[in-house]
Design a protein around this motif. Sequence first.
Motif, mmCIF file in Angstrom:
data_model
loop_
_atom_site.group_PDB
_atom_site.id
_atom_site.type_symbol
_atom_site.label_atom_id
_atom_site.label_comp_id
_atom_site.label_asym_id
_atom_site.label_seq_id
_atom_site.Cartn_x
_atom_site.Cartn_y
_atom_site.Cartn_z
ATOM 1 N N ARG A 142 0.817 -1.210 0.000
ATOM 2 C CA ARG A 142 0.000 0.000 0.000
ATOM 3 C C ARG A 142 0.854 1.266 0.000
ATOM 4 O O ARG A 142 0.531 2.242 -0.702
ATOM 5 C CB ARG A 142 -0.920 0.009 1.226
ATOM 6 N N TRP A 143 1.948 1.254 0.783
ATOM 7 C CA TRP A 143 2.670 2.496 1.020
ATOM 8 C C TRP A 143 4.013 2.610 0.296
ATOM 9 O O TRP A 143 4.356 3.687 -0.205
ATOM 10 C CB TRP A 143 2.900 2.680 2.531
ATOM 11 N N LEU A 144 4.798 1.548 0.274
ATOM 12 C CA LEU A 144 6.202 1.694 -0.127
ATOM 13 C C LEU A 144 6.421 2.108 -1.583
ATOM 14 O O LEU A 144 7.275 2.976 -1.841
ATOM 15 C CB LEU A 144 6.976 0.407 0.187
ATOM 16 N N PRO A 145 5.716 1.543 -2.568
ATOM 17 C CA PRO A 145 5.979 1.996 -3.942
ATOM 18 C C PRO A 145 5.741 3.486 -4.143
ATOM 19 O O PRO A 145 6.547 4.173 -4.792
ATOM 20 C CB PRO A 145 5.016 1.144 -4.780
ATOM 21 N N GLY A 146 4.649 4.006 -3.590
ATOM 22 C CA GLY A 146 4.375 5.438 -3.712
ATOM 23 C C GLY A 146 5.371 6.285 -2.965
ATOM 24 O O GLY A 146 5.735 7.389 -3.404
ATOM 25 N N MET A 147 5.848 5.802 -1.831
ATOM 26 C CA MET A 147 6.849 6.539 -1.069
ATOM 27 C C MET A 147 8.192 6.534 -1.783
ATOM 28 O O MET A 147 8.906 7.543 -1.805
ATOM 29 C CB MET A 147 6.981 5.947 0.338
ATOM 30 N N ALA A 148 8.559 5.406 -2.383
ATOM 31 C CA ALA A 148 9.819 5.335 -3.128
ATOM 32 C C ALA A 148 9.804 6.285 -4.322
ATOM 33 O O ALA A 148 10.841 6.850 -4.700
ATOM 34 C CB ALA A 148 10.077 3.906 -3.589
ATOM 35 N N ALA A 149 8.625 6.470 -4.912
ATOM 36 C CA ALA A 149 8.499 7.367 -6.062
ATOM 37 C C ALA A 149 8.368 8.831 -5.651
ATOM 38 O O ALA A 149 8.398 9.717 -6.516
ATOM 39 C CB ALA A 149 7.285 6.959 -6.899
ATOM 40 N N GLY A 150 8.207 9.088 -4.368
ATOM 41 C CA GLY A 150 8.007 10.459 -3.903
ATOM 42 C C GLY A 150 6.587 10.947 -4.052
ATOM 43 O O GLY A 150 6.310 12.131 -3.815
ATOM 44 N N GLU A 151 5.688 10.062 -4.438
ATOM 45 C CA GLU A 151 4.292 10.452 -4.615
ATOM 46 C C GLU A 151 3.537 10.477 -3.288
ATOM 47 O O GLU A 151 2.502 11.155 -3.163
ATOM 48 C CB GLU A 151 3.620 9.476 -5.584
ATOM 49 N N LEU A 152 4.018 9.717 -2.317
ATOM 50 C CA LEU A 152 3.472 9.707 -0.965
ATOM 51 C C LEU A 152 4.580 10.102 0.005
ATOM 52 O O LEU A 152 5.717 9.677 -0.142
ATOM 53 C CB LEU A 152 2.927 8.318 -0.594
ATOM 54 N N ILE A 153 4.238 10.909 0.999
ATOM 55 C CA ILE A 153 5.203 11.374 1.977
ATOM 56 C C ILE A 153 4.910 10.704 3.314
ATOM 57 O O ILE A 153 3.755 10.562 3.723
ATOM 58 C CB ILE A 153 5.136 12.904 2.149
ATOM 59 N N GLY A 154 5.981 10.309 4.011
ATOM 60 C CA GLY A 154 5.834 9.690 5.316
ATOM 61 C C GLY A 154 6.536 10.480 6.400
ATOM 62 O O GLY A 154 7.450 11.269 6.131
ATOM 63 N N CYS A 155 6.103 10.280 7.636
ATOM 64 C CA CYS A 155 6.791 10.852 8.786
ATOM 65 C C CYS A 155 6.862 9.783 9.877
ATOM 66 O O CYS A 155 6.255 8.714 9.756
ATOM 67 C CB CYS A 155 6.119 12.122 9.282
ATOM 68 N N PHE A 156 7.599 10.081 10.932
ATOM 69 C CA PHE A 156 7.914 9.093 11.970
ATOM 70 C C PHE A 156 7.669 9.726 13.313
ATOM 71 O O PHE A 156 8.401 10.632 13.730
ATOM 72 C CB PHE A 156 9.372 8.673 11.816
ATOM 73 N N GLY A 157 6.616 9.292 14.007
ATOM 74 C CA GLY A 157 6.205 9.919 15.246
ATOM 75 C C GLY A 157 6.650 9.154 16.473
ATOM 76 O O GLY A 157 5.950 8.238 16.923
ATOM 77 N N LEU A 158 7.810 9.530 17.020
ATOM 78 C CA LEU A 158 8.303 8.937 18.260
ATOM 79 C C LEU A 158 8.476 10.004 19.339
ATOM 80 O O LEU A 158 7.963 9.869 20.443
ATOM 81 C CB LEU A 158 9.631 8.216 18.019
ATOM 82 N N THR A 159 9.186 11.089 19.018
ATOM 83 C CA THR A 159 9.468 12.145 19.991
ATOM 84 C C THR A 159 8.189 12.833 20.453
ATOM 85 O O THR A 159 7.286 13.093 19.655
ATOM 86 C CB THR A 159 10.410 13.189 19.376
#
Length: 388
Positions: free
Chosen positions: A117-134
Amino acid sequence: MPPLDLIDFDDLLSDEEREIRALTRRVADDRVRPFVAQWYEEGRVPVRELAVEFGKLGLLGMHLTGYGCAGASAVAYGLACHELEAADSGVRSLVSVQGSLAMYAIWKYGSEEQKQRWLPGMAAGELIGCFGLTEPDHGSDPANMSTRARRDGTDWVLNGGKMWITNAPVADVAVIWARTSDSVLGFAVPTDTPGFQAREIKHKMSLRASSTGEITLDDVRLPDGARLPDAAGLKAPLSCLTEARFGIIWGAMGAARDCLDTALSYATTREQFGRPIGGFQLTQAKLADMAVELQKGMLLALHLGRLRDSAGKLRPEQVSVGKLNNVREALLVARTCRTILGGNGISGEYPVMRHANNLESVLTYEGTSEIHQLVIGQKLTGLNAFAG
């Protein structure tokens, strides 16, 4: 030979590694350098446009395999981070957070459905991700995070907040870490889920060419399919941080190199007392010391990259050695270069003060210097000083 390559570092790289470095340098020269001073001054960056450009070149999640990722070596990834941060730390952060935090978490701990669902679009830059830990009250102590996840039938309900989250205001998916009654779990949260909000953090004095946000989670209801099934416990998010810290080891030396390049050019053309300031002993001593630290930092980064490529992983204390040394020395280089430029060192027409300001953030994010000192200290002594 470039004047800063005193030890023939380039001879230690393969032809493919040099090609990847050259490709990344070209895109940084074309798409970042002409505009980054204005982005920094205005406190904005065109994340989506840059992500698509980087995606076309295979720079997003480039060290991962499958799902449209390039499967590049650790050294190649490090060299790309080096060139991106030579342009700006915020731009390198965009790539690191996308690939080494958000994408890596899904790639390593997600289900096959989540990966598709997520990785191909993220690799292409079409989907943006963030990482919520702090979190606002829990930065260096993620074990005591306040964000909670509770079961409600077959669903999960998340409540809490995250702070200083790169890419959050523009993200399509947020990898959120939350406490349950007995563990820490990760979730791939679509950012259009009701109850999820991301607010842009304004008035930053550092990393201004980076989109940074505060995330609020107010009864965010998710199906169990949003949970990263292979992530249980704090070890999972910390392993993602180790991935991202590796890129910082290389990136910080990129910022240092750009500062030193600028100072060297300035010192050989700026005249005082009838000759270039580079002809004075004190200036040459500064340049020599900085060049030596740059070479040492690059050798350390390369060594750690070769270890990762041959052994498959790096031990946490090895990554801590790299981040502690290279960021600390890069910041010292930036500050010293500022003195060589004198008053011009604070001008936005030169990149030095921008790099110095950015490195103040790099020094403390993804593990402060003190945290990395304690990781190394524990390895040396066998004693845990974190709670002492």
